[in-house]
Design a protein around this motif. Structure first.
Motif, PDB file in Angstrom:
ATOM      1  N   ILE A  49       0.844  -1.203   0.000  1.00  0.00           N
ATOM      2  CA  ILE A  49       0.000   0.000   0.000  1.00  0.00           C
ATOM      3  C   ILE A  49       0.879   1.254   0.000  1.00  0.00           C
ATOM      4  CG2 ILE A  49      -1.647   1.366   1.355  1.00  0.00           C
ATOM      5  CD1 ILE A  49      -2.880  -1.244   2.328  1.00  0.00           C
ATOM      6  N   PHE A  50       1.914   1.247   0.837  1.00  0.00           N
ATOM      7  CA  PHE A  50       2.832   2.398   0.879  1.00  0.00           C
ATOM      8  C   PHE A  50       3.476   2.612  -0.486  1.00  0.00           C
ATOM      9  CE2 PHE A  50       3.436   1.887   5.655  1.00  0.00           C
ATOM     10  CZ  PHE A  50       2.802   3.075   5.957  1.00  0.00           C
ATOM     11  N   ARG A  51       4.021   1.523  -1.054  1.00  0.00           N
ATOM     12  CA  ARG A  51       4.697   1.647  -2.348  1.00  0.00           C
ATOM     13  C   ARG A  51       3.742   2.143  -3.439  1.00  0.00           C
ATOM     14  NH1 ARG A  51       7.455  -2.459   0.089  1.00  0.00           N
ATOM     15  NH2 ARG A  51       6.050  -4.130  -0.551  1.00  0.00           N
ATOM     16  N   ALA A  52       2.514   1.632  -3.443  1.00  0.00           N
ATOM     17  CA  ALA A  52       1.531   2.044  -4.452  1.00  0.00           C
ATOM     18  C   ALA A  52       1.174   3.516  -4.305  1.00  0.00           C
ATOM     19  CB  ALA A  52       0.273   1.178  -4.343  1.00  0.00           C
ATOM     20  N   ASN A  53       0.950   3.969  -3.085  1.00  0.00           N
ATOM     21  CA  ASN A  53       0.581   5.368  -2.863  1.00  0.00           C
ATOM     22  C   ASN A  53       1.737   6.321  -3.159  1.00  0.00           C
ATOM     23  OD1 ASN A  53      -2.248   6.062  -1.462  1.00  0.00           O
ATOM     24  ND2 ASN A  53      -1.636   3.996  -0.872  1.00  0.00           N
ATOM     25  N   VAL A  54       2.939   5.937  -2.745  1.00  0.00           N
ATOM     26  CA  VAL A  54       4.115   6.774  -3.026  1.00  0.00           C
ATOM     27  C   VAL A  54       4.364   6.802  -4.531  1.00  0.00           C
ATOM     28  CG1 VAL A  54       6.621   6.972  -2.725  1.00  0.00           C
ATOM     29  CG2 VAL A  54       5.169   6.487  -0.745  1.00  0.00           C
ATOM     30  N   GLY A  55       4.303   5.628  -5.166  1.00  0.00           N
ATOM     31  CA  GLY A  55       4.543   5.530  -6.604  1.00  0.00           C
ATOM     32  C   GLY A  55       3.534   6.313  -7.429  1.00  0.00           C
ATOM     33  N   ALA A  56       2.274   6.301  -6.989  1.00  0.00           N
ATOM     34  CA  ALA A  56       1.219   7.008  -7.721  1.00  0.00           C
ATOM     35  C   ALA A  56       1.168   8.489  -7.376  1.00  0.00           C
ATOM     36  CB  ALA A  56      -0.139   6.368  -7.435  1.00  0.00           C
ATOM     37  N   LEU A 106       2.610  12.469   1.548  1.00  0.00           N
ATOM     38  CA  LEU A 106       2.757  12.703   2.984  1.00  0.00           C
ATOM     39  C   LEU A 106       3.607  11.605   3.623  1.00  0.00           C
ATOM     40  CD1 LEU A 106       2.012  14.398   5.442  1.00  0.00           C
ATOM     41  CD2 LEU A 106      -0.128  13.098   5.603  1.00  0.00           C
ATOM     42  N   ALA A 107       3.324  10.350   3.292  1.00  0.00           N
ATOM     43  CA  ALA A 107       4.087   9.227   3.844  1.00  0.00           C
ATOM     44  C   ALA A 107       5.558   9.324   3.457  1.00  0.00           C
ATOM     45  CB  ALA A 107       3.503   7.903   3.363  1.00  0.00           C
ATOM     46  N   LYS A 108       5.822   9.719   2.217  1.00  0.00           N
ATOM     47  CA  LYS A 108       7.202   9.806   1.723  1.00  0.00           C
ATOM     48  C   LYS A 108       8.016  10.825   2.515  1.00  0.00           C
ATOM     49  CE  LYS A 108       9.763  10.063  -2.668  1.00  0.00           C
ATOM     50  NZ  LYS A 108      11.008  10.214  -1.999  1.00  0.00           N
TER      51      LYS A 108
END
Length: 181
Positions: free
Chosen positions: A34-41, A48-50
């Motif tokens: 989920i983190f990778r998908a949200n950061v990537g998109a 914010l997470a990044k």
């Protein structure tokens, strides 16, 4: 079916979750994915997470919870899910419970993969990853014991304890048998 899989790092959660989710026809929802998908998109939550990850900080629970809640809204999660990597603490479990109550849902079962620390240390050292030093592994296991183990009491009535030592297929069969699938 709405399932959680918990256990220490190196217990085989990701492998077992993928196999079980495929067998049950529900998505394997990994917070790492989920983190990778949200950061990537480049989503608002991903950006914010990044900022936290780039600073070497843990992503705050509110951001993680929001990402998980958004993932539950995707069509493939309508029939259930197998959540891997969340919750890791009792406060996160409380938040997950709130999300599910709002949806008229609840966690059905919590699969605990049990593997002795000595075997986990051997498994993680054998992976040969740069961040898998004996000291780093010991710190991660200590964090698991202090922060994640209290979840076992939180989910006591839903807990399915599985011996995570053995061949992948053996462990998978233990899980399916315990769940009645």
């Amino acid at each position: 079916m709405r399932l959680l899989i918990v256990g220490p790092q190196g217990a085989g959660k990701g492998t077992q979750a993928s196999l079980l989710a495929e067998h049950l026809g529900i998505p394997h929802i990994s917070t790492g994915d989920i983190f990778r998908a949200n950061v990537g998109a480049g989503t608002e939550l991903g950006v914010l997470a990044k900022t936290y990850m780039d600073a070497g900080d843990l992503v705050p629970d509110e951001v993680t919870v929001a990402m998980v809640a958004a993932r539950f809204d995707e069509p493939d999660a309508g029939r259930g899910f197998l959540l891997d990597g969340f919750p890791r603490t009792v406060p996160q479990a409380d938040k997950l419970g709130e999300i599910l109550i709002e949806r008229g849902e609840d966690v059905d079962k919590v699969i605990l993969l049990e593997v002795p620390d000595e075997i986990l240390l051997e498994r993680m050292l054998a992976r040969g990853r740069a961040d898998d030093t004996a000291e780093a592994i010991s710190r991660r296991l200590e964090l698991y014991h202090t922060e994640t183990k209290p979840l076992l009491d939180f989910y006591a009535g839903k807990l399915v304890e599985i011996d995570g030592v053995g061949e992948i297929d053996e462990v998978q069969q233990r899980i399916r048998t315990a769940l009645g699938h």
